[in-house]
Scaffold this motif. Structure first.
Motif, PDB file in Angstrom:
ATOM      1  N   TRP A 175       0.872  -1.089  -0.169  1.00  0.00           N
ATOM      2  CA  TRP A 175       0.033   0.109  -0.070  1.00  0.00           C
ATOM      3  C   TRP A 175       0.623   1.122  -0.132  1.00  0.00           C
ATOM      4  CZ3 TRP A 175      -0.651   4.256   3.264  1.00  0.00           C
ATOM      5  CH2 TRP A 175      -1.686   4.980   2.894  1.00  0.00           C
TER       6      TRP A 175
ATOM      7  N   PHE B 185      -5.307  -8.837  -0.554  1.00  0.00           N
ATOM      8  CA  PHE B 185      -5.094  -7.624  -0.999  1.00  0.00           C
ATOM      9  C   PHE B 185      -5.573  -7.258  -2.450  1.00  0.00           C
ATOM     10  CE2 PHE B 185      -2.970  -3.773  -2.703  1.00  0.00           C
ATOM     11  CZ  PHE B 185      -2.811  -2.801  -1.426  1.00  0.00           C
TER      12      PHE B 185
ATOM     13  N   LEU C  69      -7.064  -3.737   1.518  1.00  0.00           N
ATOM     14  CA  LEU C  69      -6.060  -3.802   2.657  1.00  0.00           C
ATOM     15  C   LEU C  69      -7.361  -4.070   3.776  1.00  0.00           C
ATOM     16  CD1 LEU C  69      -3.562  -3.016   4.095  1.00  0.00           C
ATOM     17  CD2 LEU C  69      -4.170  -0.714   4.142  1.00  0.00           C
TER      18      LEU C  69
END
Length: 434
Positions: free
Chosen positions: A37, A164, A169
């Protein structure tokens, strides 16, 4: 000595090991997903690397004090509180993410706080393992812990990547919190950790108690020299970790697929080594196993990564480099548990964390600088017929290959120097139960 696993005597440890390993898997998946991320949002390798630095910093700065307090406090309560606080940090990430306000600096702060709690949790859990497991099963304990670490290194990236990609997330974090609840509930209601024998620093002032671990190491030079050996190995390994993407993700290396395959092979080799460690009988000399396993690791993988030009050679290097690590860790774990008195283990393990891990951020930083600022420019200046170009290739990634060659020399010399250290060999006299 018994060479089989006594499941009745090991029952409490096995329950703790299974649930804590499950929780660690969830935490590792969140860490992996947060790296993905952060890189997607920043595009900076340095920004992403700082997530790990923030987690390690409390180990280096606070471990000695955390160990002194952990030895005084009830181990179960320390583990429950530390795990709960870390879970709250993870929940905070989820809340910020859901509100659209999650920023990189939030992760730095929360990683630092989680790392601080882990500084207390880690020595408490180490002592808890010593209290729950029979001493004659310490080798099996180390093998099981290496097994779970190996499985974690394989499963966490794969599961985190899948979740993911499919659900984002948020789902990864929810899975992490679910694993925490399982481990927390099991520890709270099903596991009774007996008190450590001895005073464990009661009545001492904090600073004196904090220094007890360091004083123990000063008075027991064999353990100290072994820790310094591992600190030197950690430095070389951290430079390796910093340089590996530069080698395998470059055009010379082949890109993301090759990088993923080599890492998967490394995890599989660790798994095989863990299984081997679980079935091997206790060796005559744990020190010899530790030294020789590290010599195999340092002397083979780095050299094959440096001189190899294709995937099979790099995979062979990964196998030789990682199959011995669980065997080394198993014998290291059994040796230290058998030598260090249980009332001192929390403080000694914390002092060990400070001395053994401070080289890791140094290695990461230096490895990146050496690749970017020294070795890649050096190799770019070589002509096609130059000796260095013939040995390590040309183009981007050749500088990393040269660095791996030097790491193979550094790692080999480090192992040979410490292997000749009489203080480390004297630890054999302190072994019990064999």
């Amino acid at each position: 000595m018994k060479r089989h696993l006594n499941t009745h005597a090991m029952g409490p440890f096995l329950l703790l090991w299974l649930t804590q390993s499950f929780s660690t898997l969830g935490s590792s998946m969140t860490s992996f997903a947060l790296v993905v991320w952060s890189y997607q949002n920043s595009g900076s390798a340095l920004t992403t690397a700082l997530l790990s630095v923030c987690s390690y910093a409390p180990y280096i700065l606070m471990s000695v004090f955390a160990g002194a307090l952990s030895d005084r406090w009830d181990k179960k309560r320390v583990m429950l509180f530390s795990d709960t606080f870390a879970a709250c940090c993870t929940a905070a990430v989820l809340i910020l993410l859901e509100g659209g306000g999650l920023r990189i600096w939030h992760l730095y702060l929360l990683n630092s706080l989680s790392g601080l709690m882990n500084t207390f949790q880690q020595p408490a859990s180490e002592v808890a393992v010593s209290l729950l497991a029979p001493q004659d099963q310490y080798q099996k304990v180390g093998a099981l812990r290496s097994l779970s670490n190996s499985l974690n290194s394989i499963l966490a990236p794969a599961l985190a990547s899948a979740l993911f990609a499919l659900a984002g997330l948020r789902v990864v974090i929810l899975f992490d919190l679910a694993t925490f609840l399982v481990a927390f509930g099991t520890l709270l209601f099903r596991i009774a950790i007996p008190p450590a024998p001895g005073a464990a620093g009661e009545g001492e002032r904090l600073f004196r108690a904090a220094g007890a671990g360091l004083r123990y190491l000063r008075e027991n030079r064999g353990i100290l020299h072994l820790i310094l050996f591992l600190a030197a190995i950690n430095f070389t390994a951290s430079v390796y970790n910093a340089a590996l993407p530069a080698l395998l993700l470059s055009p010379r290396g082949g890109g993301e697929q090759v990088y993923g395959i080599v890492n998967t092979v490394s995890g599989a080799a660790m798994l095989a080594g863990s299984l081997l460690a679980a079935i091997l009988p206790p060796p005559r000399s744990r020190v010899r196993v530790i030294c020789n396993a590290l010599l195999l690791t340092m002397g083979t993988e780095n050299l094959l990564l440096a001189l190899g030009r294709d995937l099979p050679v790099w995979c062979l290097g990964a196998i030789l480099g990682w199959v011995g690590i669980p065997i080394m860790n198993t014998n290291l774990d059994a040796l230290m548990r058998g030598v260090i008195p249980i009332p001192m283990q929390g403080r000694v393990y914390s002092a060990r964390n400070t001395l053994q891990f401070f080289t890791i951020p140094l290695g990461y930083t230096l490895g990146g600088l050496l690749v970017d600022k020294l070795f890649e420019p050096l190799m770019a200046a070589q002509g096609p017929g130059a000796l260095l170009a013939r040995l390590f290739g040309t183009g981007k990634g050749a500088g990393a290959a040269l660095l791996f060659f030097l790491l193979s020399l550094l790692g080999t010399v480090t192992c040979l120097v410490f292997r000749a250290d009489r203080r480390i060999w004297d630890l054999e006299r302190g072994r019990e139960g064999e």
